[in-house]
Design a protein around this motif. Structure first.
Motif, PDB file in Angstrom:
ATOM      1  N   GLN A 151       0.829  -1.202   0.000  1.00  0.00           N
ATOM      2  CA  GLN A 151       0.000   0.000   0.000  1.00  0.00           C
ATOM      3  C   GLN A 151       0.869   1.259   0.000  1.00  0.00           C
ATOM      4  O   GLN A 151       0.565   2.244  -0.672  1.00  0.00           O
ATOM      5  N   MET A 171       2.344   1.805  -3.396  1.00  0.00           N
ATOM      6  CA  MET A 171       1.310   2.313  -4.303  1.00  0.00           C
ATOM      7  C   MET A 171       1.072   3.812  -4.055  1.00  0.00           C
ATOM      8  O   MET A 171       0.952   4.602  -5.005  1.00  0.00           O
ATOM      9  N   GLU A 187       1.603   6.774  -6.791  1.00  0.00           N
ATOM     10  CA  GLU A 187       0.568   7.749  -7.165  1.00  0.00           C
ATOM     11  C   GLU A 187       1.093   9.171  -7.026  1.00  0.00           C
ATOM     12  O   GLU A 187       0.854  10.019  -7.883  1.00  0.00           O
ATOM     13  N   ASP A 228      -6.235   4.469  -9.216  1.00  0.00           N
ATOM     14  CA  ASP A 228      -7.148   4.906  -8.156  1.00  0.00           C
ATOM     15  C   ASP A 228      -8.358   3.977  -8.088  1.00  0.00           C
ATOM     16  O   ASP A 228      -8.802   3.592  -7.001  1.00  0.00           O
ATOM     17  N   LYS A 258      -7.311   0.781  -6.511  1.00  0.00           N
ATOM     18  CA  LYS A 258      -7.126   0.987  -5.064  1.00  0.00           C
ATOM     19  C   LYS A 258      -8.473   0.939  -4.336  1.00  0.00           C
ATOM     20  O   LYS A 258      -8.586   0.352  -3.263  1.00  0.00           O
ATOM     21  N   LYS A 259      -9.482   1.552  -4.976  1.00  0.00           N
ATOM     22  CA  LYS A 259     -10.824   1.551  -4.368  1.00  0.00           C
ATOM     23  C   LYS A 259     -11.389   0.132  -4.312  1.00  0.00           C
ATOM     24  O   LYS A 259     -12.003  -0.265  -3.329  1.00  0.00           O
TER      25      LYS A 259
END
Lengths: 239, 180
Positions: A74, A77, A81, A165, A168-169
């Protein structure tokens, strides 16, 4: 034969006989068995505690490593981003500097972090979570696409940002309770330990039964001896 | 006549000896300063208390320079890979001989900013720790935890596999070493 002086002697001889070698050996044998039973009982109890402790330690260790790889993925990531957002604003920031990796390096690092979830020892547990492998593959494919697009003259950072994104959601929606999903897997991982533990538990029950029975027999034996002795003493007093 | 010949012989021998010693000294000096300047992309930087430098106050290495050092092999399993793996790379001992550290402690930092705790150089040398640049014969890419992965010979010391503090030191994506 009917001489009253001879009669009590025969009784005394019998009383001595009652406490003679075979019966005493029997008592000693029982005492030895009792001690043996007790030692097996204590040994089994100690082994159960030991295995319990080992299983607890293993679970803690699995938890620590699994949470570590998930947090690292995480974190990688989030950094990717951030780097993509910067590159979108200013392509000069793509390059490596003294404190941080370049954007292509960050893509590779993120790839490596997510790959950790599906390879190595952690994968033995994490891959048991339904759908996780497919999801990770999706992320790795997107990272491969991003990496190849970095060689373009004008990479579309925004498009990749949007897709990452979205992924990730999806991850947050499906795997927020990942630690809870992992609990039954940890129990399963400790299966071998629990089997040995149950073996010792059975031994504990059997030996405790044995100890109780032997304890009863020994008490009964001692009671009989005391009874015989008191009878003998009583006879002597009467004489 | 004989006496003058003898003295000439002694003088010539002394001269040859002196020249040889000078050459030896110069060659040593050249070897010690021969830390080559990297021509390709730098993959490892050693900074801090070191006596040999090649770029300002640091010692920087590209892949080719690291490969010129004697390659050591470690065959082991790790928590992060499947099955037994063969790692190859220069040993920390050889690398330290090259940079001649002035300090006794070392800290490794990865591309992603992760740093190990301070370790003693002696510990790494005694265990025969290597800076692996190859895994199973292939160069380590960043996605394979490269370009450098610090590796302990865990096959020789099985206790290290379960030792958490050693696991922290198996740093991958290694980027720099600091010495104090």
């Amino acid at each position: 034969m009917n001489d009253p002086l001879i009669e009590p002697q025969t009784e005394t001889h019998n009383t001595h006989k009652a406490l003679s070698a075979p019966k005493l050996y029997w008592i000693w044998g029982m005492l030895f068995m009792l001690l043996l039973g007790l030692s097996i009982f204590i040994g089994s109890a100690w082994m159960i505690l030991n295995y319990q402790q080992q299983a607890h330690q293993d679970t803690q260790s699995y938890k620590a490593y699994d949470h570590h790889v998930m947090l690292q993925a995480q974190l990688a990531m989030a950094r990717l981003e951030y780097r993509l957002q910067l590159a979108n604003l200013d392509p000069e920031t793509v390059a490596e500097d003294k404190t941080r990796a370049s954007l292509p390096q960050q893509v590779e690092i993120t790839w490596s972090r997510f790959n950790d979830l599906i390879s190595g020892q952690n994968a033995q547990r994490l891959l048991k979570i339904k759908g996780l492998k497919t999801f990770i593959r999706k992320i790795l494919t997107e990272l491969d696409l991003l990496e190849s697009s970095l060689h373009d003259s004008e990479p579309d950072y925004e498009q990749h940002l949007l897709y990452l994104d979205q992924l990730k959601k999806e991850f947050a929606a499906d795997y927020t309770n990942l630690p809870a999903q992992l609990l039954p897997i940890y129990k399963d991982e400790n299966k071998a330990l629990r089997e040995v533990q149950s073996y010792y538990f059975k031994a504990l029950i059997l030996t405790s039964l044995l100890v109780f029975v032997l304890y009863g027999i020994v008490l009964f034996g001692i009671f009989n001896i005391l009874k015989t002795r008191s009878q003998y003493t009583h006879e002597r007093i009467e004489e | 006549m004989n006496a003058s010949k003898n003295s000439l012989f002694i003088f010539q021998s002394a001269l040859i000896l002196a020249v040889s010693l000078c050459l030896l000294f110069i060659s040593n000096l050249t070897w010690a300063e021969a830390l080559p300047v990297p021509k390709d992309r730098v993959i490892l930087t050693i900074e801090g208390n070191i006596n040999q430098h090649n770029v300002s106050n640091t010692a920087q290495f590209d892949l080719k320079t690291l490969e010129k050092l004697p390659m050591q092999t470690i065959k082991t399993t790790t928590r992060w890979t499947n099955g037994e793996q063969i790692f190859q790379g220069p040993s920390v001992r050889n690398l330290m001989q090259m940079v001649q550290p002035g300090g006794s402690q070392i800290k490794a930092t990865a591309l992603d900013g992760y740093s190990t705790p301070w370790m003693t150089i002696a510990e790494l040398e005694n265990y025969g720790v290597i800076l692996a640049i190859k895994k199973n014969g292939n160069y380590l890419r960043i996605r394979d935890k490269g370009p450098i992965w610090m590796m302990y010979p865990m096959h020789s010391y099985p206790g290290l596999k379960t030792d958490l503090s050693t696991q922290y030191k198996l740093i991958w994506h290694l980027r720099s070493l600091q010495i104090r």
